[in-house]
Design an enzyme around this catalytic site. Structure first.
Site, PDB file in Angstrom:
ATOM      1  CE1 TYR A  60      -3.405  -2.595   5.769  1.00 29.32           C
ATOM      2  CE2 TYR A  60      -3.303  -0.345   5.071  1.00 29.32           C
ATOM      3  CZ  TYR A  60      -3.428  -1.537   4.689  1.00 29.32           C
ATOM      4  OH  TYR A  60      -3.422  -1.573   3.357  1.00 29.32           O
ATOM      5  CE  LYS A  82       0.028  -4.460   3.017  1.00 33.72           C
ATOM      6  NZ  LYS A  82      -0.267  -6.040   2.273  1.00 33.72           N
ATOM      7  CB  THR A  99      -0.944  -0.173   1.186  1.00 37.01           C
ATOM      8  OG1 THR A  99      -1.493   1.176   1.511  1.00 37.01           O
ATOM      9  CG2 THR A  99      -0.251  -0.147   2.517  1.00 37.01           C
ATOM     10  CG  ASP A 100      -1.130   5.033  -1.083  1.00 30.64           C
ATOM     11  OD1 ASP A 100      -1.659   4.263  -0.051  1.00 30.64           O
ATOM     12  OD2 ASP A 100      -1.580   5.758  -1.487  1.00 30.64           O
ATOM     13  CD  GLU A 101      -3.460   3.491   4.492  1.00 31.25           C
ATOM     14  OE1 GLU A 101      -3.271   3.359   5.748  1.00 31.25           O
ATOM     15  OE2 GLU A 101      -4.490   3.389   4.101  1.00 31.25           O
TER      16      GLU A 101
END
Ligand code: NAD
Ligand code: DAU
Length: 358
Positions: free
Chosen positions: A158, A162, A132-134
C-alpha cells in the site's frame, strides 16, 4: 466547482459533506464504488443542487476527459485509492492498478484539461493529491516525527503504491507545470469509516460481542486525527497552499493500538451497558492478541508545524472529543454498519482472520 475522486469513501465523503455544509461551491464526485465506496455516505446531500455523482474508474481516461471538459472544475481533489494495508498484503494488484496507474491516468487527463484552460483559469487551477504518512516508513521510539523532508521509505505494498503516486504527482508539476499540492496525513478516524480499519472494527466487533483482534503486542503507535480536521486541513491547503509544495497533516496524538482499543472499550462500557454485560461485564474481555501483520510498521508520527506556520491549520478535536463523537455515530448508525458488513466484506473478513491464530 470542484471535482472529488473517491468521494464515496471514508475521507472523501466526509470532505464532500463538510464542503457542501460550509462552502458555497458545487462538487462533482467520481467514484468507482469498490467495496469501500458507499453512496449511503452521501445520502444527506443527494438532493443538494450543488452535488452531483458519476460512477467512474479513474483509469477510464475517456470518461474522465469528458467529465473534465463538460464540468470544467477549478480544482481536482484526488482521494480515490485502495487504502487498506492488510488488503495490499493479500492482494496488491488493485493497489498498483488504482494508486499508481489510476493516478497516472488522472494526471494525464488533468494535464490535457489544464492546457485547454485560459491563462486566468490556469492560475486558479489546482490538483490536490491526498496521500499518507506511511510513505515515510517506520519510526523508532526516539526518532523525531516525520516532516516534509523525511526521505521516503515505504514498507507495505500500500505505502509503496502511494509513494509511487506521490512521485508521479511531483513529476507532473516539475516537468509539465501542473499546479499540484500534496498532503501526507496520519491515521484518520470518524464517521463512515469502513469497519476493516482498527477503530471502526473495534467498535463494531465490541457491539456484536466478537473478538477484538490486536496484532502482535499491541504496542505499535499511530498518530490519530479526527477526519473532519483532516478535511479542513485539505481545504486550507487547497485555498492557500503553494503549488508544488507538500504539507504534512497530523493530530499531534500518538497512541499505542492497545491504548486505543482499551479506551474504546471503556467508553463503550458506559455507553452500551447491555453489550458490556454480554461480554462478561467489560468489553475489554473481548480483546484477543493475534499474529502480527507482516512488515508491521512500528510507529508513525507527524510534525504538522509547516501547515500551522504557513496556513494556520491545526486540529480542533482532541482524541477524547473525537472518539466520543465517533462512538456515538456508530451507535446511532447501526444500519450503516449492517449494510457494509454484507457481501464482499464478509468474504474479506473470512480470508483475513482465518489465517491469524490467536
Ligand atoms: P477508502 O478506502 O475509504 O475510500 C476510497 C474510495 O476510492 C472509495 O470510495 C472507492 O470506491 C474509491 N476508489 C477506489 N478505486 C477507485 C478507482 N479506480 N476509481 C475511482 N474510485 C476508486 O479510503 P479513505 O480512507 O477514505 O482514504 C482516502 C484517501 O486518503 C486515500 O488516498 C488514502 O491513501 C488517503 N489517506 C487515508 C488515511 C486514513 O487514515 N484512512 C490517512 C491518510 C491518507
Ligand atoms: O497512517 C495513515 C494510514 O492509516 C492510511 O494511509 C491508511 O489508508 C489507513 O488504513 C491507516 O493505515 P494503518 O495500517 O495504520 O491502519 P489500520 O486501521 O489498518 O491499523 C491501525 C493499527 O492497528 C496498525 O498498527 C495495525 C493495527 N491493527 C489493525 C487491525 C485492522 C490491529 O492491531 N488489529 C486489526 O484488526
Amino acid at each position: 466547482m470542484i471535482l472529488v475522486t473517491g468521494g464515496a469513501g471514508f475521507i472523501g465523503s466526509n470532505f464532500v459533506l463538510n464542503w457542501l455544509e460550509k462552502r458555497n461551491e458545487s462538487v462533482l464526485v467520481i467514484d468507482a464504488l469498490t467495496y469501500a465506496g458507499n453512496l449511503e455516505n452521501l445520502k444527506s446531500v443527494e438532493n443538494n443542487k450543488g452535488f452531483s455523482f458519476q460512477q467512474a474508474d479513474i483509469n477510464d481516461q475517456t470518461v474522465i476527459e469528458n467529465l473534465l471538459s463538460k464540468n470544467r472544475p477549478r480544482a481536482i481533489i484526488h482521494f480515490a485509492a485502495e487504502s487498506h494495508v492488510d488488503r495490499s498484503i493479500l492482494g496488491p494488484e488493485a493497489f498498483i492498478q488504482t494508486n499508481i496507474n489510476g493516478t497516472f491516468r488522472l494526471l494525464s487527463c488533468s494535464l490535457r484539461y489544464f492546457e485547454s484552460l485560459t491563462a486566468a483559469e490556469k492560475s486558479e487551477f489546482r490538483f490536490l493529491h491526498v496521500s499518507t504518512d506511511e510513505v515515510y516508513g517506520s519510526l523508532e521510539p526516539e526518532d523525531p516525527p516525520f516532516s516534509e523532508t523525511t526521505p521516503y521509505a515505504p514498507n507495505s505494498p500500500y505505502s509503496a503504491s502511494k509513494a509511487a503516486s506521490d512521485h508521479l504527482v511531483r513529476a507532473w508539476h516539475h516537468t509539465h507545470g501542473l499546479p499540484v499540492l500534496t498532503t501526507n496525513c496520519s491515521n484518520n478516524y470518524g464517521p463512515f469509516q469502513f469497519p476493516e480499519k482498527l477503530i471502526p472494527l473495534t467498535i463494531a466487533n465490541a457491539l456484536q460481542g466478537k473478538a477484538l483482534p490486536i496484532y502482535g503486542n499491541g504496542l505499535n503507535i499511530r498518530d490519530w486525527l479526527y477526519v473532519v480536521d483532516h478535511c479542513e486541513g485539505i481545504a486550507a491547503v487547497l485555498a492557500s497552499g503553494q503549488p508544488g509544495e507538500v504539507y504534512n497533516i497530523g493530530g499531534w496524538n500518538e497512541m499505542t493500538n492497545i491504548d486505543i482499543v482499551r479506551t474504546i472499550c471503556r467508553l463503550l462500557d458506559a455507553k452500551s451497558p447491555q453489550t458490556a454485560k454480554a461480554a462478561g461485564g467489560r468489553h475489554e474481555n473481548l480483546i484477543q492478541f493475534v499474529k502480527d501483520r507482516p512488515g508491521h510498521d512500528k510507529r508513525y508520527a507527524i510534525n504538522a508545524t509547516k501547515i500551522f506556520n504557513t496556513l494556520g491549520w491545526k486540529p480542533k478535536e482532541t482524541f477524547e472529543s473525537g472518539i466520543h463523537k465517533t462512538i456515538d455515530w456508530y451507535l446511532a448508525n447501526n444500519d450503516w454498519v449492517q449494510h457494509v458488513q454484507s457481501g464482499d466484506y464478509k468474504n474479506w473478513i473470512n480470508k483475513q482472520y482465518a489465517s491469524r491464530s490467536a
